[in-house]
Design an enzyme around this catalytic site. Structure first.
Site, PDB file in Angstrom:
ATOM      1  N   GLY A  80       0.826  -1.203   0.000  1.00 54.63           N
ATOM      2  CA  GLY A  80       0.000   0.000   0.000  1.00 54.63           C
ATOM      3  C   GLY A  80       0.859   1.251   0.000  1.00 54.63           C
ATOM      4  O   GLY A  80       2.087   1.208  -0.112  1.00 54.63           O
ATOM      5  N   GLY A  82       0.925   5.499   1.709  1.00 57.86           N
ATOM      6  CA  GLY A  82       0.357   6.531   2.564  1.00 57.86           C
ATOM      7  C   GLY A  82       1.137   7.825   2.416  1.00 57.86           C
ATOM      8  O   GLY A  82       1.889   8.009   1.450  1.00 57.86           O
ATOM      9  N   GLY A  83       0.956   8.726   3.385  1.00 60.54           N
ATOM     10  CA  GLY A  83       1.651  10.004   3.330  1.00 60.54           C
ATOM     11  C   GLY A  83       3.158   9.853   3.402  1.00 60.54           C
ATOM     12  O   GLY A  83       3.908  10.673   2.878  1.00 60.54           O
ATOM     13  N   PHE A  84       3.604   8.783   4.084  1.00 59.82           N
ATOM     14  CA  PHE A  84       5.043   8.561   4.234  1.00 59.82           C
ATOM     15  C   PHE A  84       5.659   8.043   2.935  1.00 59.82           C
ATOM     16  O   PHE A  84       6.771   8.431   2.559  1.00 59.82           O
ATOM     17  CB  PHE A  84       5.282   7.543   5.356  1.00 59.82           C
ATOM     18  N   GLY A  85       4.955   7.178   2.257  1.00 55.93           N
ATOM     19  CA  GLY A  85       5.486   6.586   1.036  1.00 55.93           C
ATOM     20  C   GLY A  85       4.915   5.197   0.829  1.00 55.93           C
ATOM     21  O   GLY A  85       3.863   4.849   1.374  1.00 55.93           O
ATOM     22  N   VAL A  87       4.766   0.979   0.917  1.00 56.63           N
ATOM     23  CA  VAL A  87       5.039  -0.066   1.897  1.00 56.63           C
ATOM     24  C   VAL A  87       5.106  -1.407   1.171  1.00 56.63           C
ATOM     25  O   VAL A  87       4.244  -1.719   0.340  1.00 56.63           O
ATOM     26  CB  VAL A  87       3.951  -0.124   2.987  1.00 56.63           C
ATOM     27  N   ASP A 203      -2.901  11.728  14.596  1.00 56.69           N
ATOM     28  CA  ASP A 203      -3.379  11.235  13.306  1.00 56.69           C
ATOM     29  C   ASP A 203      -4.081   9.891  13.479  1.00 56.69           C
ATOM     30  O   ASP A 203      -3.859   8.953  12.723  1.00 56.69           O
ATOM     31  CB  ASP A 203      -2.214  11.111  12.322  1.00 56.69           C
TER      32      ASP A 203
END
Length: 425
Positions: A80, A82-85, A87, A203
């Protein structure tokens, strides 16, 4: 691969006074705060950080090692984004490092052009490198090579709550599992809030609630977490960040952040578990797009509660448990932060609901297809069931009967977990 050592941080020169201040600060409190790294009056070197986290057993991976365990970040291992990058799933064998057990892992790869960056990567290490709790995801290690920033976590077999609640079209989460998830998430937040230095998650949302094979909750993604107010301070002021639909109204309006901001976010997730609806859904009629505005006025009225409960539950839930969980959600979603309960109080209110035994038991209805010959031939063939021109063989019939029983158990598996108990005080 080595034990934790931050070679990417450059030590800063310090006066003897600064050294003495830092030593006394570390002796007075065990946990390093993120502010210890960013505060202009209290800089901290990578040596201080490494020494403080050495007992956490975090490992520093090389980029080559992470490429190896993820098959060069293969699309087949993609989990998947997300905001981090992005996975990816990987697998550590017992030969990679003497100190690591063989296990499946999740590897987060920082997107250099994403919304989160080095500071968020560092926050993950600072918090999860020091905090240990059954309802917090375990951070195994990290990687810092040049511009590359990666994090390695324990692998969570069932993914996140957002996926299971809103994107799982095969089966719905039974009532007991939803309660289990709500209680586990509440315990994770309560632990953060009751730490010696309170932590504000900031969050909290369905996609940050991870679940293992037994549906045990693990809170993840601490990139936006902040150390809470201490001493006489009632709040901290920070730039408004988070996810639409989950952030507390006072935080959005003023930037004032407290542990009660997390309580509001928990109330949103609890409401999602009750209704099966997203916090914000633009595909619904205008008045129903904002879940809190639409559902909160109906939470106190038991006669209206049935209207907003997730229809996929098909009435298979504790009426008394739903009523009391709805009241908890109502209180958490108060627009006045001082009227919200603490997470410890939330845990105490939700835990007894697991033992209520008023779930109605009804017959499982199986609808026979109008044309039996067109019934999912691929599924039958996959199980090795032969067919003839007149229909399915006895072996195929037994297999279909087994599938129907398994579907029935998926709906009613939660009823076996309930025991007689006193009502919540």
């Amino acid at each position: 691969m080595k034990h934790l050592f931050f070679g990417c941080f450059k030590p800063k020169k310090k006066s003897s006074k600064q050294c003495n201040d830092q030593v006394s600060k570390q002796h007075s409190s065990k946990r390093i705060s993120l502010s210890d790294l960013s505060g202009p009056d209290s800089p901290i070197s990578f040596n201080d950080l490494s020494n403080s986290l050495v007992g956490s057993n975090l490992h520093v991976f090389t980029l080559a090692e992470l490429k190896k365990i993820t098959s060069k970040f293969s699309s087949s291992n993609y989990l998947g984004e997300g905001g981090f990058g992005t996975v990816y799933k990987g697998f550590i064998d017992d030969q990679l490092s003497p100190g690591l057990e063989a296990q499946a892992v999740a590897v987060k790869n920082l997107d250099l052009e994403g919304t989160q960056g080095h500071k968020e990567w560092l926050a993950e290490i600072i918090f999860l490198g020091q905090l240990k709790h059954p309802h917090l995801v375990k951070l195994i290690g990290c990687c810092c090579e040049g511009k590359h920033r990666l994090l390695v976590y324990e692998y969570m077999a069932r993914g996140n709550l957002d996926k299971l609640l809103f994107r799982n079209y095969c089966a719905t989460l039974p009532w007991s599992t939803r309660l289990q998830i709500a209680i586990g998430a509440a315990k994770g937040l309560a632990f953060l809030h009751e730490d010696q230095k309170p932590i504000i998650y900031r969050d909290f949302k369905a996609s940050n609630i991870l679940l293992d094979s037994d549906y045990t909750v693990k809170l993840s993604d601490f990139g936006l977490a902040k150390d809470g107010p201490q001493g006489d301070k009632t709040h901290i002021t920070t730039r408004v960040m988070g996810t639409q639909g989950y952030a507390a109204p006072e935080y959005i309006m003023t930037g004032h952040l407290t542990t009660m901001s997390d309580v509001y976010s928990f109330g949103v997730v609890l409401l999602e578990l009750l209704t099966g609806r997203r916090s914000v859904d633009k595909t619904r009629p205008h008045r129903e797009q904002d879940l809190v505005k639409w559902a909160r006025p109906q939470l106190k009225d038991s006669h209206k509660l049935d209207r907003i409960m997730d229809p996929r539950l098909e009435g298979q839930y504790s009426a008394e448990g739903a009523k009391k969980a709805a009241l908890v959600a109502y209180q958490c979603l108060s627009r006045h932060s001082k009227c919200r309960p603490t997470m410890k109080t939330v845990v105490e209110a939700l835990e007894p609901l697991q033992y209520l035994n008023d779930i109605p038991i009804g017959p499982f209805v199986y609808v026979v297809p109008s044309e039996v010959g067109k019934e999912n031939n691929k599924e039958v063939e996959k199980k090795g069931c032969d067919q003839n021109q007149k229909g399915h063989t006895k072996k195929g019939h037994r297999h279909r009967q087994k599938l129907r029983v398994e579907r029935s158990r998926a709906v009613y598996s939660d009823t076996a977990l309930y025991k007689i108990s006193k009502d919540m005080v």
